[in-house]
Design an enzyme around this catalytic site. Structure first.
Site, mmCIF file in Angstrom:
data_model
loop_
_atom_site.group_PDB
_atom_site.id
_atom_site.type_symbol
_atom_site.label_atom_id
_atom_site.label_comp_id
_atom_site.label_asym_id
_atom_site.label_seq_id
_atom_site.Cartn_x
_atom_site.Cartn_y
_atom_site.Cartn_z
ATOM 1 N N LYS A 269 0.840 -1.203 0.000
ATOM 2 C CA LYS A 269 0.000 0.000 0.000
ATOM 3 C C LYS A 269 0.873 1.249 0.000
ATOM 4 O O LYS A 269 1.582 1.519 0.961
ATOM 5 C CB LYS A 269 -0.920 0.052 1.223
ATOM 6 C CG LYS A 269 -1.935 1.212 1.114
ATOM 7 C CD LYS A 269 -2.661 1.495 2.402
ATOM 8 C CE LYS A 269 -1.949 2.473 3.308
ATOM 9 N NZ LYS A 269 -1.832 3.834 2.776
ATOM 10 N N GLU B 123 10.018 0.682 10.459
ATOM 11 C CA GLU B 123 11.006 1.748 10.267
ATOM 12 C C GLU B 123 10.255 3.035 10.547
ATOM 13 O O GLU B 123 9.435 3.468 9.738
ATOM 14 C CB GLU B 123 11.569 1.683 8.847
ATOM 15 C CG GLU B 123 12.925 2.343 8.729
ATOM 16 C CD GLU B 123 12.809 3.818 8.480
ATOM 17 O OE1 GLU B 123 12.720 4.559 9.480
ATOM 18 O OE2 GLU B 123 12.791 4.225 7.324
ATOM 19 N N CYS C 73 12.839 10.519 7.769
ATOM 20 C CA CYS C 73 12.800 9.975 9.131
ATOM 21 C C CYS C 73 14.153 10.093 9.813
ATOM 22 O O CYS C 73 14.233 10.262 11.022
ATOM 23 C CB CYS C 73 12.333 8.527 9.102
ATOM 24 S SG CYS C 73 13.175 7.565 7.845
ATOM 25 N N GLU D 141 9.372 14.845 16.733
ATOM 26 C CA GLU D 141 9.685 14.842 15.310
ATOM 27 C C GLU D 141 8.781 15.839 14.591
ATOM 28 O O GLU D 141 7.564 15.799 14.748
ATOM 29 C CB GLU D 141 9.476 13.439 14.730
ATOM 30 C CG GLU D 141 9.958 13.322 13.303
ATOM 31 C CD GLU D 141 9.814 11.918 12.744
ATOM 32 O OE1 GLU D 141 8.816 11.250 13.069
ATOM 33 O OE2 GLU D 141 10.693 11.501 11.973
#
Lengths: 308, 281, 496
Positions: free
Chosen positions: C193, C267, C301, C398
């Site tokens: 996806k 991840e 990331c 983040e």
């Protein structure tokens, strides 16, 4: 070399220091700048700026008054068919040819630069080298291109390398002094960074990559490295020094990537003949052909530019 | 001379290199296979678990900082001390219902298993690490590091071999362990604690809690300063929701063959670190 | 302002526009799911739009995947696993991967332009990073397909079966390549996806898969948002899950998958420390910091979002940084000279805007270069917070945008302590010319990737992945193969 080296500028002011250079990242940054896409109006102004910053050079043992006259004509009017094309910044010749060049460019605004100081190796007695400089200046040279004493520099005698440049500067009088580092011989970007700082501290008006006599010359990362040294020197002293790339610059694309590197590192105020030069011979015709392409929309050929 | 009156052992927890009772004051009875009462063992509480995790955390960096050679020797020393207590381990297993032959065989295998793992301390990098041929002027390598603090649910069966087979792959790389035991492995675990206490293993590297694993594990799974939980010996009744709580700090959940031995089982409790550096001059 | 055509105009670095042509891409009005080798209508008939974040123009309608669609995809993947793909020798599987790699190279311009249009990243990044790396990933793992027995000594391995893979919007094609290549090399089949804001390159990849005659069902692509992802996570026919995305969603997936005990790789997010010592190669460190946080608009990331700089050089370093940031070119992502593109979505822009507002309200000093933002589209200027303390929200959470925080340290120990003081542990950067200090720092930093005197380098041969809440499992290298294989039950063990 990891430690930074400190130099005390000849003309006074506080000490200046070098920074280490990481070769891989430096080259990656230069390569990234060389992906800048220079199109249409930017390309035209880049090509014209390139011409204005060229030191049109002949440094052969076979140079004659006739050859120099031809070169000077090309320097003043690079494309006889196109009056919009500017003159180059200077012609660059051996001392023996200076008077011929001075006569040929008189009144045109094109300067005469002379290599001196036992160019290209510099391996003569200090007094001989100073005399060589004084001689070239006496013949009318506006600018003097000398080599760094790499023998002293590489053997660790930085003081001697520095003092000889200071002496050369004195011998120049009003003439501008360009100091050639011969970057391809110094072995690392760290050493080039250190040599750049040394030359500037000793009084160089320009630092210059190469003599053009060895294969590794004005690469893009090398010019980036030296531009960063110039920026650091200006930051630390307020003194603005020029940059000259020379050797191996043959195509317009190479040249405009040098402009990109200097422009994005030092600012576009550096992109004038006062602070930036490209020492070259065959480059000029490639630039002219590119301009013809912009003007006509067709690719040009070597028969449509003059061989001088 | 009067006959020697045996001195019974008090079965306590093993936390940070010392033997406290449970802070809760609770104990549970340990019976032999024949139904004889063997001990009133300390029944660890969630607060004991908390203290054990704290001890494990404070010991972890130092343990990991030891050289691999040194960790291997310290662990080998454990096998030496176990060897000197063969009779005690064998008797514990017989109490748990093993035949003398089976008990001896399991003790032998357990000691050998521990020695086998001890030898991995300075060989893991060879087998699990790599030097990577990347594009571009970079030196690039990957090497294993311990994940941190691991809570181990010790398997009930085999009581000694299973216990050692799950602790060894945790600590050999530099992790520290909080071991939750109970039932048939309780006595083996307490005996192991005494071995550890008299070996060179620093306090806090292996902490042993006896009691109800099912009571302790949800607290371990939810503990934000636990990096990994080995559920190999988790009781069947452990709720999915308790395991799901491990996600709150992205714990590494491990389930393995309780009798297996493999460097990849060490790998279950490792992180792989990759380092890049340019190659230039 | 672009320069005039006056030949006497000095050369400036406000370069004339150099847009990459979009003629090379051909976007359909509507896209179905790619299931069993064909594009199929979504069962519900529902679609959602994907837009160009640089212009807010509508690009295409995308099938919204339902549980039923996922079920169809899983069934196709299962059939392919039990059929042709599962029975194919590794050497043959590898050839399909080589073919994919080659087609990505051949069509790289088309993919790069589409990636930039759908996601907003500068064309120079999609051209020079995303596409070459995507092709390289398939090339690298193609070669593993017939060598699996050499990867794990004394271990006999087999694929899991059907892998469910959910990838993010920051490197849409590249993340798909990172997931697909090892899964397929190991012999799994896949239900993939892509992210809902960036589905187009995955769907173009489906076209490649058709062209190379990949057997139907080996790769199935179901598009949709979180609900579609949840349907994959919850599907009982999925044997292995892999997710790249936010830590928040990663935790939800770990929670959801925990009861089923299926293997999982995650991840997730990061808050990487980028540590600059006084004795570093300063100009390259500046470049590294800039690349680390502003490439791909900070939608990375492993972005080096926390600069930790030795206090003795902090002022001059920040000054150099500001000067460098002021030369970054923000604007049309399709322009070959653009350094900073568009923020991926209106939602993400809002998150960044809110976080930066929090930083200001908590007392940090914000620097943004003078920078004209286009009227249409989602944009955020490169930003630097100084005066940041460890407790500030912007130093802890983040942001996933072009926002750098700057803190100082006095000793290597303090740098390590600050660097590690976070639940994340994906990456870290170190700049110093002292080799022994690099290795000391490397051992102390709790992060899966350490870039020393470089940053944001990736390679298919190099394992990538996090410690702590940045996830588990590795992508890349031999280690990236392991999550897609299990030890055969009939050949367990080794050792004593």
């Amino acid at each position: 070399m990891t430690a930074s080296t400190v130099f005390v500028p000849t003309k006074g002011g506080g000490p200046v220091s070098t920074t280490p250079v990481d070769a891989v990242s430096l080259e990656a940054r230069a390569a990234a700048l060389c992906t800048r896409s220079i199109k249409t109006t930017s390309k035209r102004s880049a090509l014209h700026t390139t011409i204005r910053c060229i030191d049109l050079t002949t440094l052969e043992g076979t140079d004659t008054p006739g050859k120099v006259a031809s070169l000077c004509q090309k320097a003043v009017r690079p494309d006889p068919a196109n009056p919009v094309i500017p003159s180059v910044a200077a012609v660059c010749v051996y001392p023996e040819m200076v008077e011929h060049a001075v006569a040929a460019v008189a009144g045109t605004g094109v300067a005469v630069a002379s290599v001196a100081g036992a160019f290209p190796a510099g391996m003569s007695a200090p007094a001989v080298r100073v005399a060589d400089i004084a001689d070239a200046v006496g013949r009318g040279a506006d600018e003097i291109d000398i080599v760094l004493n790499r023998s002293a520099f590489m053997s660790g005698d930085l003081g001697r390398a520095h003092d000889e440049i200071a002496a050369a500067k004195e011998a120049c009088g009003a003439a501008h002094l360009k100091v050639i580092l011969e970057t391809g011989e110094l072995g690392s970007y760290d050493q080039v960074r250190r040599a750049s700082m040394l030359a500037m501290a000793a009084g160089a008006d320009f630092i210059k990559t190469s003599t053009g006599k060895i294969p590794k010359a004005a690469t893009h990362p090398m010019v980036l490295n030296m531009a960063e040294a110039i920026r650091d020197y200006a930051d630390q002293t307020g003194v603005v020094v020029g940059l000259k790339g020379a050797g191996g610059i043959r195509t317009a694309k190479q040249a405009w990537h040098h402009l990109v590197i200097v422009g994005e590192t030092l600012g576009t105020e550096w992109l004038t003949p006062d602070l930036f030069r490209l020492g070259a011979s065959s480059l000029l015709n490639d630039v002219l052909m590119q301009i013809q392409k912009l003007d006509t929309g067709r690719y040009s050929g070597p028969d449509y530019v003059t061989v001088d | 001379m009067a006959e020697h009156m045996p001195v019974d052992k008090t079965f306590k927890l093993f936390i940070g290199g010392v033997f406290p009772r449970s802070e809760s004051g609770r104990t549970f009875q340990v019976h032999s296979a024949d139904g004889d009462l063997l001990a009133n063992a300390a029944q660890a509480s969630r607060k004991d678990l908390r203290e054990a995790v704290r001890a494990a955390r404070s010991a972890q960096a130092g343990w990991a900082d030891r050289t691999a050679y040194n960790r291997g020797q310290v662990l080998y020393r454990v096998a030496e001390v176990m060897e000197s207590r063969r009779a005690e381990f064998t008797s514990v297993l017989i109490d748990m219902g093993h035949s003398p032959g089976d008990a001896t065989a399991e003790v032998d295998r357990s000691i050998d298993r521990w020695v086998w793992y001890a030898g991995w301390a300075d060989k893991l990098h060879h087998v699990l690490g790599t030097v990577n041929p990347v594009v571009g002027p970079y030196f690039n390598f990957t090497f294993p590091e311990p994940t941190g603090v691991v809570v181990v649910a010790a398997p009930d069966d085999p009581p000694l071999l299973g216990l050692l087979s799950r602790i060894a792959p945790v600590v050999v790389s530099g992790n520290t362990a909080v071991v939750a035991t109970g039932g048939p492995s309780t006595l083996a675990a307490v005996t192991l604690a005494e071995v550890l206490a008299t070996s060179d293993v620093p306090g806090g590297v292996v902490n042993i809690l006896t009691g109800e694993k099912g009571e302790l594990l949800p607290w371990a799974l939810g503990h934000m300063d636990v990096n990994s939980v080995d559920l190999t010996g988790a009781p069947d009744g452990l709720e999915d929701e308790a395991v799901a709580a491990a996600a709150d700090n992205v714990k590494r959940i491990v389930r393995a063959d309780p009798e297996g031995a493999s460097p990849y089982m060490i790998g279950d409790f490792l992180e792989m670190k990759t380092v890049w550096h340019p190659i230039g001059r | 302002m672009a320069p005039t055509d006056n030949p006497h105009e000095p050369f400036g670095i406000d370069y004339a526009p150099a847009p990459e042509s979009t003629a090379v891409v051909n976007i359909a009005k509507t896209y179905g799911h790619f299931i069993n080798g064909d594009f199929v209508e979504p069962s519900s008939g529902a679609t959602f739009p994907t837009v160009n974040p640089a212009t807010e123009t509508h690009l295409a309608n995308i099938a919204d995947g339902s549980a039923e669609d996922v079920d169809r995809a899983v069934a196709a993947a299962r059939a392919a696993f039990e059929g042709p793909w599962g029975q194919m020798p590794g050497s043959e599987r590898g050839k399909y991967l080589f073919r994919i790699a080659r087609q990505l190279q051949e069509r790289s311009r088309e993919f790069a332009v589409l990636e930039t249009m759908d996601g907003g990243k500068p064309i120079k990044e999609s051209r020079d990073l995303d596409l070459p790396l995507s092709a390289a990933w398939f090339f690298y793992y193609a070669g593993w397909a017939d060598k699996l027995e050499y990867a794990f000594p004394n271990r006999s391995v087999a694929p899991h079966g059907v892998a469910g893979q959910i990838v993010p919007w920051n490197f849409p094609l590249m993340m798909a390549a990172w997931k697909l290549a090892p899964a397929l090399a190991a012999g799994n089949t896949v239900v993939l996806k892509p992210a809902e804001t960036t589905p187009l390159t995955a769907l173009l990849l489906a076209d490649v898969l058709q062209n190379i005659d990949l057997p139907p069902g080996v790769v199935n692509i179901v598009t949709g948002a979180g609900a579609t992802g949840a349907a994959i996570v919850d599907h009982r026919g999925i044997d292995k899950l892999a997710f790249t995305g936010s830590t928040e969603v990663g935790k939800a997936i770990q929670r959801a998958a925990s009861a089923r005990r299926i293997p999982l790789t995650l991840e997730l997010g990061g808050k990487a420390a980028h540590i600059v010592f006084e004795d570093s190669a300063i100009d390259q460190a500046v470049e590294g910091v800039v690349t680390g946080i502003y490439s791909n608009q900070g939608h990375v990331c492993c972005a080096g979002s926390r600069l930790l700089v030795e206090e003795s050089i902090a002022d001059s370093f920040v000054e150099r940084l500001r000067r460098r940031i002021s030369t970054l070119r923000l604007g049309d992502p399709l322009d070959k000279n653009t350094d900073v593109g568009a923020i991926n979505s209106a939602d993400q822009l809002q998150r960044i805007t809110d976080m930066v507002a929090t930083g200001v309200s908590e007392g940090a000093d914000l620097f943004q270069p003078e920078c004209d933002l286009p009227d249409k589209g989602y944009w955020f200027p490169p930003s630097v917070f100084t005066g940041v303390q460890q407790s500030h929200t912007v130093a802890r959470e983040e942001i996933f945008g072009p926002v750098l925080t700057v803190q100082t340290f006095r000793t290597a120990e303090e740098a390590v302590e600050k660097a590690n003081n976070t639940p994340y542990g994906l990456s870290a950067g170190i700049w110093t010319e002292k080799g022994s200090k690099i290795l000391w720092m490397t051992e102390k930093l709790r992060a899966g990737v350490v870039w020393a005197n470089t940053y944001n380098q990736f390679d298919p041969a190099s394992p990538f992945g996090g410690y702590k809440e940045s996830g588990f499992g590795r992508e890349g290298g031999m280690h990236g193969l392991a999550p897609y294989l299990h030890e055969r039950a009939d050949l367990t063990g080794g050792g004593a």
